[in-house]
Write a protein that holds these residues in place. Structure first.
Motif, PDB file in Angstrom:
ATOM      1  N   ILE A  74     -54.571  52.634 -38.492  1.00 28.68           N
ATOM      2  CA  ILE A  74     -55.873  53.244 -38.212  1.00 28.68           C
ATOM      3  C   ILE A  74     -55.831  54.168 -37.001  1.00 28.68           C
ATOM      4  O   ILE A  74     -56.875  54.641 -36.555  1.00 28.68           O
ATOM      5  N   THR A  75     -54.640  54.437 -36.485  1.00 25.76           N
ATOM      6  CA  THR A  75     -54.554  55.314 -35.306  1.00 25.76           C
ATOM      7  C   THR A  75     -55.079  56.711 -35.618  1.00 25.76           C
ATOM      8  O   THR A  75     -55.594  57.400 -34.729  1.00 25.76           O
ATOM      9  N   GLY A  76     -54.969  57.136 -36.866  1.00 30.28           N
ATOM     10  CA  GLY A  76     -55.449  58.469 -37.230  1.00 30.28           C
ATOM     11  C   GLY A  76     -56.955  58.601 -37.181  1.00 30.28           C
ATOM     12  O   GLY A  76     -57.486  59.726 -37.232  1.00 30.28           O
ATOM     13  N   LEU A  77     -57.678  57.497 -37.079  1.00 25.26           N
ATOM     14  CA  LEU A  77     -59.140  57.545 -37.020  1.00 25.26           C
ATOM     15  C   LEU A  77     -59.658  57.715 -35.600  1.00 25.26           C
ATOM     16  O   LEU A  77     -60.871  57.808 -35.391  1.00 25.26           O
ATOM     17  N   ASP A  78     -58.734  57.750 -34.609  1.00 22.36           N
ATOM     18  CA  ASP A  78     -59.122  57.910 -33.191  1.00 22.36           C
ATOM     19  C   ASP A  78     -60.107  56.833 -32.758  1.00 22.36           C
ATOM     20  O   ASP A  78     -61.143  57.105 -32.119  1.00 22.36           O
ATOM     21  N   ILE A  79     -59.798  55.597 -33.082  1.00 20.49           N
ATOM     22  CA  ILE A  79     -60.690  54.491 -32.752  1.00 20.49           C
ATOM     23  C   ILE A  79     -60.556  54.145 -31.268  1.00 20.49           C
ATOM     24  O   ILE A  79     -59.456  53.983 -30.743  1.00 20.49           O
ATOM     25  N   THR A  80     -61.713  54.037 -30.592  1.00 19.64           N
ATOM     26  CA  THR A  80     -61.714  53.666 -29.170  1.00 19.64           C
ATOM     27  C   THR A  80     -62.239  52.249 -28.955  1.00 19.64           C
ATOM     28  O   THR A  80     -61.990  51.653 -27.905  1.00 19.64           O
ATOM     29  N   SER A  81     -62.995  51.719 -29.911  1.00 19.27           N
ATOM     30  CA  SER A  81     -63.504  50.350 -29.809  1.00 19.27           C
ATOM     31  C   SER A  81     -63.932  49.897 -31.201  1.00 19.27           C
ATOM     32  O   SER A  81     -64.065  50.712 -32.122  1.00 19.27           O
ATOM     33  N   ALA A  82     -64.164  48.597 -31.337  1.00 18.27           N
ATOM     34  CA  ALA A  82     -64.549  48.059 -32.649  1.00 18.27           C
ATOM     35  C   ALA A  82     -65.295  46.750 -32.469  1.00 18.27           C
ATOM     36  O   ALA A  82     -65.104  46.029 -31.471  1.00 18.27           O
ATOM     37  N   ALA A  83     -66.157  46.465 -33.435  1.00 15.79           N
ATOM     38  CA  ALA A  83     -66.888  45.197 -33.458  1.00 15.79           C
ATOM     39  C   ALA A  83     -66.721  44.585 -34.845  1.00 15.79           C
ATOM     40  O   ALA A  83     -67.039  45.233 -35.847  1.00 15.79           O
ATOM     41  N   TYR A  84     -66.203  43.369 -34.897  1.00 13.14           N
ATOM     42  CA  TYR A  84     -66.047  42.653 -36.161  1.00 13.14           C
ATOM     43  C   TYR A  84     -66.993  41.457 -36.144  1.00 13.14           C
ATOM     44  O   TYR A  84     -66.989  40.657 -35.194  1.00 13.14           O
ATOM     45  N   LEU A  85     -67.808  41.356 -37.179  1.00 13.53           N
ATOM     46  CA  LEU A  85     -68.879  40.365 -37.212  1.00 13.53           C
ATOM     47  C   LEU A  85     -68.719  39.458 -38.427  1.00 13.53           C
ATOM     48  O   LEU A  85     -68.513  39.946 -39.545  1.00 13.53           O
ATOM     49  N   PRO A  86     -68.830  38.140 -38.243  1.00 11.52           N
ATOM     50  CA  PRO A  86     -68.852  37.254 -39.406  1.00 11.52           C
ATOM     51  C   PRO A  86     -70.215  37.344 -40.084  1.00 11.52           C
ATOM     52  O   PRO A  86     -71.249  37.451 -39.417  1.00 11.52           O
TER      53      PRO A  86
END
Length: 688
Positions: free
Chosen positions: A257-269
């Motif tokens: 996913i480096t190509g998406l230029d991700i700087t942060s993420a939230a994963y929720l159940p």
């Protein structure tokens, strides 16, 4: 008495106060700038504002440049120059200056430009003051406003998403809301992934935008090192605040996913009913970190999405159950009918778990006849469906036993009344002889049928009917008038339930007219026409089921042998007697015996009249086409009396007594048979 402010200002000896003490008390310094000489005079308070000792200042403004950051100096020079050139009398601005310890301090200045009689600027007199506290308060208010706006946006995210999800009925609807461009915009995310828990695995059901799918993640185990697997295992959200943290915690996923230029993420159940049903990931490319407010909003959002998903899953389960039950109650296949094209359709109501009592059926009968049934049990629940299933079976059984249409309907009403139910049903039963085109129809509270002609015109067939099934037995009114109509080759008989006709706020007659026009404008093929009508019902929606049966008579290349028609004639019912005559003449003509039609109709009329006059009950007339060494038409009139008919001499002036004589003269053979508690008078005609 306390001396207040005596060191700076004494009252009343120094009243009114001079400008200098007033400026000093307000921590303001003054300056006087001679534009001709360039000298810039400052008082002691102004020196303090600029953090410059008197021995460091030579009286020229250039000396103050050490206190101005370059950008601020250019901006302030441009402001003053513009005010001088455009004829302004004053100017004012905030600027930052650098103190001797290197820190920056906000300062405010105001200047008054004095000009001579020609308008030439000569002096600028003004003030400077420390604005640190003032700017701090402004920035604090600005920060507070920004925080309030952020909270408002976060609240709107939950509200807008929840509002959009409120209209989602299926899992696909929920996914569409989240994957939609506006959905991602509301969520503020660059990319989204969502999976549902199925049999110990997570099946990916949504990913977006296009190009963000990670190979190998369509189905993953819950124990794998992926963030969605982790939140499902722990039932806790995971907030990833930087790319470095993402790469460190999830090294298997990060390279993809480096190509998406991700700087942060939230994963929720996604938790519903205290169990995980899935997980969702929101990936961002324009933020780092999550404040406590951000986390609370995202957790609330995840809860809302989980509830919507659970509601959608239950809706789909209920819908599948209802559809399966309905299909199990309806005929699995419709038999092919020689001489006719048949199309049936069923559309369930738009309500999720409700199931209706609408049904259709096509019943092959002896002699090339066919029975067509359409009906609707009161209510929209499993009980209505169960009653419908039983009622369909008994109607089929009564028709297959050879009972007349009126008897079939009456017995079905008694059966429904004797069931342990408070439901009633409307029904329409049509028994057609496709060799003759004669159709006998009975109606129990149901809407009228339609007949479409080969030229495309369509008409409503108004039928006298009886009470709905169940009610007629309860009130002791089991009489069902039988109507006879003819279907020529190319004619189409249409039976449907009221879900295709009734609309909220519209009159039934208006609905029938609309349906008649729709059928007239529809395609010729019955299957295409059925599809067209169901599509209209789908577009309209509605909370009622729709059942539809179309029967188009093709006509036969030659008259069929072995045909049979039957009709019930009640005492005091001239319309039924006329209908029986019409049925006999139409059938005899269709079977190729037109030359004997008058004789057969006359004899049948005589036998029916005798049965009605000399017995206390009704009569059942049956017309059969017999095969053998020669072709014969047989007329049978059955009644409930065991008394045999007697031939009597009428005398010269007698009116009665000539019936059997007429029968004997016109028929080729006749006789009487005992039938249970009654009898049957029959006669046969040889036809070519």
């Amino acid at each position: 008495m306390v001396d207040r402010g005596a060191s700076a200002l004494s009252l009343p000896d120094d009243w009114p106060a001079h400008p200098d003490p007033i400026l000093a008390l307000n921590r303001m310094g003054s300056f006087d700038w001679d534009l001709d000489t360039g000298l810039f005079h400052m008082d002691a308070q102004a020196h303090e504002v600029f953090d410059m000792r008197p021995d460091e200042y030579d009286g020229y403004p250039e000396t103050l440049s050490v206190r101005f950051p370059r950008a601020e100096a250019h901006r302030l020079d441009a402001l003053v120059a513009h005010a001088i050139k455009d004829g302004s009398e004053n100017y004012g601005t905030y600027f930052r200056l650098r103190c001797r310890d290197g820190t920056l301090r906000w300062t405010h200045t105001q200047g008054y430009i004095r000009r001579d009689e020609t308008g030439r600027p000569r002096r600028i007199i003004g003030i400077v003051r420390d604005a640190t506290q003032e700017i701090g308060e402004i920035e604090a208010r600005r920060d507070q406003a920004a925080q309030d706006e952020a909270r408002r946006r976060q609240t709107n995210v939950v509200q807008l998403t929840t509002a959009a999800l409120a209209h989602a009925r299926t899992v696909d609807d929920v996914i569409d809301v989240l994957k939609d461009t506006h959905g991602l915009t509301r969520l503020g995310a660059t990319s989204l992934v969502m999976g549902l828990v199925e049999a110990g695995r997570i099946r990916l059901v949504a990913d977006g935008p296009d190009g963000s799918f990670v190979p190998g993640t369509r189905v993953t185990r819950i124990d794998e090192p992926y963030p969605m697997s982790e939140v499902v295992r722990t039932l806790s959200p995971r907030f990833i605040e930087s790319p470095e943290e993402f790469a460190e915690r999830y090294p298997v996923l990060w390279p993809h996913i480096t190509g998406l230029d991700i700087t942060s993420a939230a994963y929720l159940p996604l938790i519903a009913e205290a169990r995980p049903i899935g997980a969702m990931g929101l990936l961002y490319s324009d933020r780092r970190g999550f404040s406590p407010e951000d986390r609370n909003v995202l957790i609330a959002l995840g809860s809302s999405i989980a509830q919507s998903l659970m509601r959608a899953m239950l809706y789909e389960q209920d819908k599948d159950l209802a559809t399966g039950l309905q299909q199990a109650m309806l005929p699995r296949t419709i038999p092919s009918v020689p001489g006719a094209d048949v199309a049936v359709r069923y559309r369930s109501a738009s309500l999720g778990r409700d199931i209706g009592g609408d049904w259709y059926d096509l019943i092959p009968l002896p002699g090339g006849r066919v029975g067509a049934v359409i009906g609707d049990v009161q209510g929209h629940d499993t009980h209505a469906a169960a009653v419908m299933g039983q009622l369909r079976i008994v109607l089929r059984a009564y028709a297959a036993e050879g009972h007349t249409p009126a008897t079939v309907m009456a017995r079905a009403s008694v059966f429904l009344h004797e069931l342990d139910t408070d439901r009633f049903a409307t029904c329409l039963y049509a028994e057609a002889d496709l060799s003759t085109g004669v159709v006998q129809v009975v109606r129990a509270g149901h809407i009228d049928p339609l007949v479409r002609h080969p030229d495309g015109s369509c008409r409503r067939v108004f039928l006298e009917g009886g009470l709905p099934l169940g009610l007629s037995a309860e009130f002791g009114r089991l009489e069902y008038p039988v109507a006879t109509l003819e279907l020529d080759p190319g004619h189409t008989l249409m039976l449907c339930t009221d879900g295709l006709v009734e609309q909220p706020g519209a009159d039934l007659d208006d609905g029938m007219r609309t349906l008649t026009a729709l059928v007239a404008a529809g395609p010729d093929d019955v299957r295409d026409l059925a599809d067209c009508l169901i599509d209209v019902a789908e577009e309209r929606g509605g909370d009622d089921d729709v059942a539809l049966l179309l029967l188009r008579r093709r006509g036969l290349d030659r008259p069929r042998s072995g045909g049979r028609l039957q009709q019930h004639v009640a005492p005091g019912d001239p319309e039924a007697l006329a209908g029986a005559r019409h049925m006999i003449r139409a059938a005899v003509t269709a079977w190729g015996a037109r030359d004997r039609a008058d004789e057969i109709e006359l004899v049948a009329d005589e036998l029916i009249t005798n049965a009605l006059m000399h017995t206390e009950g009704s009569a059942v007339v049956t017309l059969r086409a017999l095969t053998g060494s020669d072709r014969r038409l047989r007329v049978e009139v059955e009644d409930a009396s065991s008394a045999l008919p007697r031939r009597r001499e009428a005398g010269e002036s007698g009116v009665s007594g000539r019936g059997l004589l007429l029968v004997d003269l016109l028929t080729d053979v006749w006789g009487v048979e005992a039938r249970g508690g009654g009898k049957c008078v029959w006669c046969e005609f040889v036809v070519t």
